[in-house]
Design an enzyme around this catalytic site. Structure first.
Site, PDB file in Angstrom:
ATOM      1  N   LYS A 163      -7.192   6.638  10.521  1.00 40.17           N
ATOM      2  CA  LYS A 163      -8.753   6.595  10.689  1.00 40.17           C
ATOM      3  C   LYS A 163      -9.227   7.174  11.942  1.00 40.17           C
ATOM      4  CE  LYS A 163      -9.778   2.941   7.683  1.00 40.17           C
ATOM      5  NZ  LYS A 163     -10.358   1.512   7.448  1.00 40.17           N
ATOM      6  N   ASP A 180      -4.908   1.991  11.031  1.00 42.43           N
ATOM      7  CA  ASP A 180      -6.288   1.600  11.228  1.00 42.43           C
ATOM      8  C   ASP A 180      -6.504   0.983  12.518  1.00 42.43           C
ATOM      9  OD1 ASP A 180      -8.971   0.863  11.008  1.00 42.43           O
ATOM     10  OD2 ASP A 180      -8.757  -0.931   9.575  1.00 42.43           O
ATOM     11  N   GLY A 237       0.578  -1.257  -0.033  1.00 42.60           N
ATOM     12  CA  GLY A 237       0.170   0.065  -0.037  1.00 42.60           C
ATOM     13  C   GLY A 237       1.003   1.229   0.135  1.00 42.60           C
TER      14      GLY A 237
HETATM   15  P1  5GP Z   1      -3.796  -1.549  10.629  1.00 46.31           P
HETATM   16  O1  5GP Z   1      -2.685  -2.812  10.850  1.00 46.31           O
HETATM   17  O2  5GP Z   1      -3.315  -0.222  11.445  1.00 46.31           O
HETATM   18  O3  5GP Z   1      -5.251  -2.169  11.194  1.00 46.31           O
HETATM   19  O4  5GP Z   1      -3.996  -1.515   9.305  1.00 46.31           O
HETATM   20  C1  5GP Z   1      -2.739  -1.099   8.349  1.00 46.31           C
HETATM   21  C2  5GP Z   1      -3.227  -1.810   7.199  1.00 46.31           C
HETATM   22  O5  5GP Z   1      -4.407  -2.248   6.941  1.00 46.31           O
HETATM   23  C3  5GP Z   1      -2.875  -0.774   5.852  1.00 46.31           C
HETATM   24  O6  5GP Z   1      -1.416  -0.824   5.584  1.00 46.31           O
HETATM   25  C4  5GP Z   1      -3.563  -1.238   4.771  1.00 46.31           C
HETATM   26  O7  5GP Z   1      -2.788  -2.130   4.017  1.00 46.31           O
HETATM   27  C5  5GP Z   1      -4.898  -1.755   5.472  1.00 46.31           C
HETATM   28  N1  5GP Z   1      -5.961  -0.926   5.638  1.00 46.31           N
HETATM   29  C6  5GP Z   1      -6.328  -0.417   6.828  1.00 46.31           C
HETATM   30  N2  5GP Z   1      -7.481   0.471   6.486  1.00 46.31           N
HETATM   31  C7  5GP Z   1      -7.493   0.261   5.067  1.00 46.31           C
HETATM   32  C8  5GP Z   1      -8.716   1.108   4.354  1.00 46.31           C
HETATM   33  O8  5GP Z   1      -9.464   1.767   4.648  1.00 46.31           O
HETATM   34  N3  5GP Z   1      -8.514   0.733   2.964  1.00 46.31           N
HETATM   35  C9  5GP Z   1      -7.602  -0.338   2.427  1.00 46.31           C
HETATM   36  N4  5GP Z   1      -7.667  -0.495   1.151  1.00 46.31           N
HETATM   37  N5  5GP Z   1      -6.695  -0.633   3.572  1.00 46.31           N
HETATM   38  C10 5GP Z   1      -6.547  -0.523   4.723  1.00 46.31           C
HETATM   39 MG    MG Z   2      -0.760  -2.121   3.967  1.00 45.78          MG
END
Ligand code: 5GP
Ligand code: MG
Length: 186
Positions: free
Chosen positions: A135, A107, A48
């Site tokens: 977020k 996230d 991403g």
């Molecule tokens: P975390 O580990 O903080 O929950 O999420 C981070 C990863 O989850 C990000 O690098 C991304 O790849 C994915 N992610 C989290 N939220 C979103 C979103 O709203 N859209 C997309 N496409 N990917 C997300």
């Molecule tokens: Mg990611």
């Protein structure tokens, strides 16, 4: 593709402006007199963060190397985190170097909570973190991040590197998708 877009949350101009501001701050924070010893290694979290990182580092006139780390938390057509899973790494030698981890979005925080301690094991001079999006949810605000591009509502977004089922990464804006686009391929 265009028909799948529900709403444009952040335009390409807004992204470009903010990326430039972040790059200026990061550059200042990694230049004398704040930091005068040790070079920087930029570590985008694949997949991403590739587009954000490519734009960011071209505004950073610093001696730098790039390391790579691959983490998957939204496998396939998932729109909620399934837990961060380390898929690969190609970091080079980061001992004694300043490391800047770059991710697309914060996230649940699972990704950074896994990646930062992992990098610290290699003895870098320091590890800082940068995310384009954060977020608006308590879990995300609980994770300390050094550089944040935009705070956004707690919605699933795609574009500018972010995917749904690996599609839409090439959209130049950050957008939400129509419900009809989820569950089918574009
Ligand atoms: P975390 O580990 O903080 O929950 O999420 C981070 C990863 O989850 C990000 O690098 C991304 O790849 C994915 N992610 C989290 N939220 C979103 C979103 O709203 N859209 C997309 N496409 N990917 C997300
Ligand atoms: Mg990611």
């Amino acid at each position: 593709m265009q028909a799948d877009i529900d709403r444009i949350l952040i335009t390409r101009q807004q992204i470009a402006e903010r990326v430039r501001e972040l790059a200026l701050r990061i550059t200042a924070d990694h230049s004398p007199p704040i930091l005068d010893a040790g070079e920087i290694t930029i570590v985008p979290i694949l997949t991403g963060a590739v587009i954000f990182t490519a734009d960011l580092i071209r505004h950073m006139p610093l001696a730098m190397k790039i390391g790579l780390i691959t983490v998957s938390s939204y496998p396939g057509a998932a729109v909620q985190s399934k837990g961060a899973q380390l898929l690969g790494r190609q970091l080079g030698d980061i001992r004694g170097r300043h490391v800047l981890v770059v991710d697309d979005i914060l996230d649940s925080g699972g990704t950074l909570r896994m990646v930062v301690p992992l990098l610290q094991q290699y003895g870098p001079a320091g590890v800082k973190t940068c995310v384009l999006l954060r977020k608006d949810r308590p879990a995300a605000r609980d994770v300390p991040v050094d550089y944040v591009g935009f705070d956004i509502p707690d919605q699933f977004v795609v574009g500018y590197g972010l995917d749904y089922d690996d599609y839409y990464r090439n959209l130049p804006e950050i957008v939400t998708l129509r419900p009809s686009a989820m569950g089918k391929s574009p």
